[in-house]
Write a protein that holds these residues in place. Structure first.
Motif, mmCIF file in Angstrom:
data_model
loop_
_atom_site.group_PDB
_atom_site.id
_atom_site.type_symbol
_atom_site.label_atom_id
_atom_site.label_comp_id
_atom_site.label_asym_id
_atom_site.label_seq_id
_atom_site.Cartn_x
_atom_site.Cartn_y
_atom_site.Cartn_z
ATOM 1 N N SER A 160 0.774 -1.210 0.074
ATOM 2 C CA SER A 160 0.126 0.049 -0.133
ATOM 3 C C SER A 160 1.043 1.210 0.034
ATOM 4 N N HIS A 161 2.328 1.175 0.269
ATOM 5 C CA HIS A 161 3.103 2.256 0.324
ATOM 6 C C HIS A 161 2.706 3.373 1.346
ATOM 7 N N ALA A 162 1.959 3.021 2.401
ATOM 8 C CA ALA A 162 1.248 3.959 3.488
ATOM 9 C C ALA A 162 2.678 4.397 4.075
ATOM 10 N N ASP A 163 2.743 5.562 4.724
ATOM 11 C CA ASP A 163 3.788 6.145 5.342
ATOM 12 C C ASP A 163 3.705 5.434 6.977
ATOM 13 N N LEU A 164 2.396 5.293 7.359
ATOM 14 C CA LEU A 164 2.448 4.444 8.634
ATOM 15 C C LEU A 164 1.554 3.240 8.383
ATOM 16 N N ILE A 165 1.796 2.470 9.360
ATOM 17 C CA ILE A 165 0.901 1.084 9.321
ATOM 18 C C ILE A 165 0.727 0.600 10.710
ATOM 19 N N ALA A 166 -0.302 0.574 11.039
ATOM 20 C CA ALA A 166 -0.779 0.143 12.388
ATOM 21 C C ALA A 166 -1.461 -1.282 12.389
ATOM 22 N N LEU A 167 -1.184 -2.227 13.346
ATOM 23 C CA LEU A 167 -1.529 -3.377 13.391
ATOM 24 C C LEU A 167 -2.052 -3.891 14.834
ATOM 25 N N GLU A 168 -3.228 -4.724 14.663
ATOM 26 C CA GLU A 168 -3.737 -5.361 16.047
ATOM 27 C C GLU A 168 -3.574 -6.807 15.975
ATOM 28 N N GLU A 169 -3.879 -7.285 17.079
ATOM 29 C CA GLU A 169 -3.723 -8.706 17.103
ATOM 30 C C GLU A 169 -2.560 -9.372 16.690
ATOM 31 N N LEU A 170 -1.465 -8.627 17.040
ATOM 32 C CA LEU A 170 -0.212 -8.907 16.940
ATOM 33 C C LEU A 170 0.230 -9.700 18.068
ATOM 34 N N THR A 171 0.566 -11.072 17.575
ATOM 35 C CA THR A 171 0.991 -12.052 18.794
ATOM 36 C C THR A 171 2.351 -12.268 18.584
ATOM 37 N N PRO A 172 3.171 -12.627 19.674
ATOM 38 C CA PRO A 172 4.416 -12.842 20.142
ATOM 39 C C PRO A 172 5.057 -13.884 18.573
ATOM 40 N N SER A 173 4.379 -14.699 18.205
ATOM 41 C CA SER A 173 4.823 -15.811 17.465
ATOM 42 C C SER A 173 4.811 -15.079 15.810
ATOM 43 N N ALA A 174 3.941 -14.098 15.819
ATOM 44 C CA ALA A 174 3.815 -13.731 14.278
ATOM 45 C C ALA A 174 4.869 -12.343 14.194
ATOM 46 N N LEU A 175 5.007 -12.016 15.625
ATOM 47 C CA LEU A 175 5.736 -10.572 15.397
ATOM 48 C C LEU A 175 7.321 -10.625 14.500
ATOM 49 N N PRO A 176 8.157 -11.709 14.547
ATOM 50 C CA PRO A 176 9.282 -11.822 13.784
ATOM 51 C C PRO A 176 8.899 -11.769 12.334
ATOM 52 N N ALA A 177 7.787 -12.444 11.817
ATOM 53 C CA ALA A 177 7.872 -12.690 10.504
ATOM 54 C C ALA A 177 7.285 -11.233 9.947
ATOM 55 N N VAL A 178 6.402 -10.598 10.814
ATOM 56 C CA VAL A 178 5.915 -9.155 10.380
ATOM 57 C C VAL A 178 6.895 -8.296 10.109
ATOM 58 N N SER A 179 7.754 -8.347 11.354
ATOM 59 C CA SER A 179 9.165 -7.355 11.275
ATOM 60 C C SER A 179 9.964 -7.498 10.142
#
Length: 347
Positions: free
Chosen positions: A151-170
């Motif tokens: 989406s090329h957004a300047d800011l991206i906010a996420l919810e329901e970000l689990t500890p197991s998903a955080l490394p892949a998302v980062s």
């Protein structure tokens, strides 16, 4: 001599006829519909929170207008001899709910202007934002993150970000978003440096032992080329619709806490990104609106939940001292919510 009774026997008792209840006249229904659309706050929010339930799905009341128009057309054949035809009068009264609906939601039907281009340093800042509840059951958080980065957004906010998903998302967001902040199950990724990062306590009472791990809001300052912007990410408690009605007590309490924090925020430019678990028409979110947070005024409804058949936009992008426009949903991910994107122009 025997007297013969020539009278008629009473016979078996008659069974009362079942009568279909008469539908109130169309003008009456039109007036009631117009009143609900224009003044939904008249519906009480006591037991079961029916007022919040109505306000959450308020745009859908507009579907009753063509239904009533159809009923008026069906009655026309039996009322042709009346002068003027009562069916015509009934149809004209439908202007009331039509005007009430347009007053509430007509602005969202206006096409958004051409997306603004980035302004030079020193001009009025324009930020693109994306908000998404990625679901704590998302089987492909990396794929979801890649889709959001597109989406090329300047800011991206996420919810329901689990500890197991955080490394892949980062990892997926790191190339385009070198700055990020997380707290509990919420996170913010930014193209611009983030400072003054801190948690925001919006925990409702009565969580018990789970309350210690219930962390669903953060604040950060984004150092944009046009000056600092305070950015909040929040995930309000979920609602439950059951036999006792619309269970929104915890959501309302959490919204009041968040509203108090936003009202005390000293920054002039503020953005709120989050899954607020209701539409901005819901009176339960009144404390947030009271903190001078502006809602989208054009571009569409952008219903975000549920992803399979969206009925309401419960994922919100709000701003203080800014205009929120170009609100839209992005293609579905592996979440039960759709991502929501918007442009915010300050100044």
């Amino acid at each position: 001599m025997t007297q013969t009774d020539t009278g008629t026997s009473p016979g078996p008792p008659r069974t009362p006829r079942f009568r279909i209840p008469r539908i109130p006249p169309i003008p009456t229904l039109s007036l009631l519909l117009a009143t609900l659309l224009a003044f939904p706050s008249l519906v009480p929010n006591t037991v079961g929170h029916p007022g919040s339930l109505l306000e959450t799905f308020l745009p859908w009341l507009g579907l009753a207008i063509p239904l009533l128009l159809g009923l008026a057309a069906l009655r026309r054949s039996t009322l042709r001899r009346s002068t003027p035809p009562r069916s015509t009068i009934a149809a004209l009264t439908l202007l009331l709910p039509t005007l009430a609906w347009l007053a509430q939601f007509g602005g969202l039907l206006l096409p958004a202007a051409t997306a603004p281009t980035p302004t030079p340093t020193g001009g009025a800042p324009t930020l693109t934002t994306t908000q998404h509840n990625i679901s704590d059951e998302n089987p492909d958080p990396a794929g979801t993150a890649h889709a959001l980065a597109a989406s090329h957004a300047d800011l991206i906010a996420l919810e329901e970000l689990t500890p197991s998903a955080l490394p892949a998302v980062s990892t997926a967001l790191a190339p385009g978003y070198p700055h990020h902040a997380t707290h509990g199950t919420v996170g913010l990724w930014s193209k611009y440096p983030l400072t003054d990062i801190r948690p925001v306590d919006i925990r409702p009472t009565g969580l018990g032992a789970a309350g210690a791990d219930w962390n669903r809001a953060l604040r950060a300052t984004a150092a944009t080329p046009h000056g600092p912007v305070a950015v909040y990410v929040a995930h309000l408690p979920s609602l439950r619709l059951g036999a006792t009605g619309f269970g929104s007590a915890r959501r309302d309490e959490s919204a009041a806490l968040l509203g108090s924090v936003l009202a005390a925020e000293p920054a002039d430019r503020v953005i709120l990104l989050g899954d607020l678990n209701s539409t901005t028409d819901d009176r339960g979110l009144a404390p947030i609106r009271a903190a001078r947070m502006n809602t989208p005024s054009s571009g569409g409804f952008a219903f975000s939940w549920p992803a399979s058949f969206p009925l309401a936009r419960i994922d919100q992008i709000l701003a203080r001292s800014g205009t929120v426009s170009h609100i839209r949903t992005l293609p579905a991910t592996r979440s039960d919510h759709l991502p929501v994107s918007a442009v915010i122009r300050f100044g």
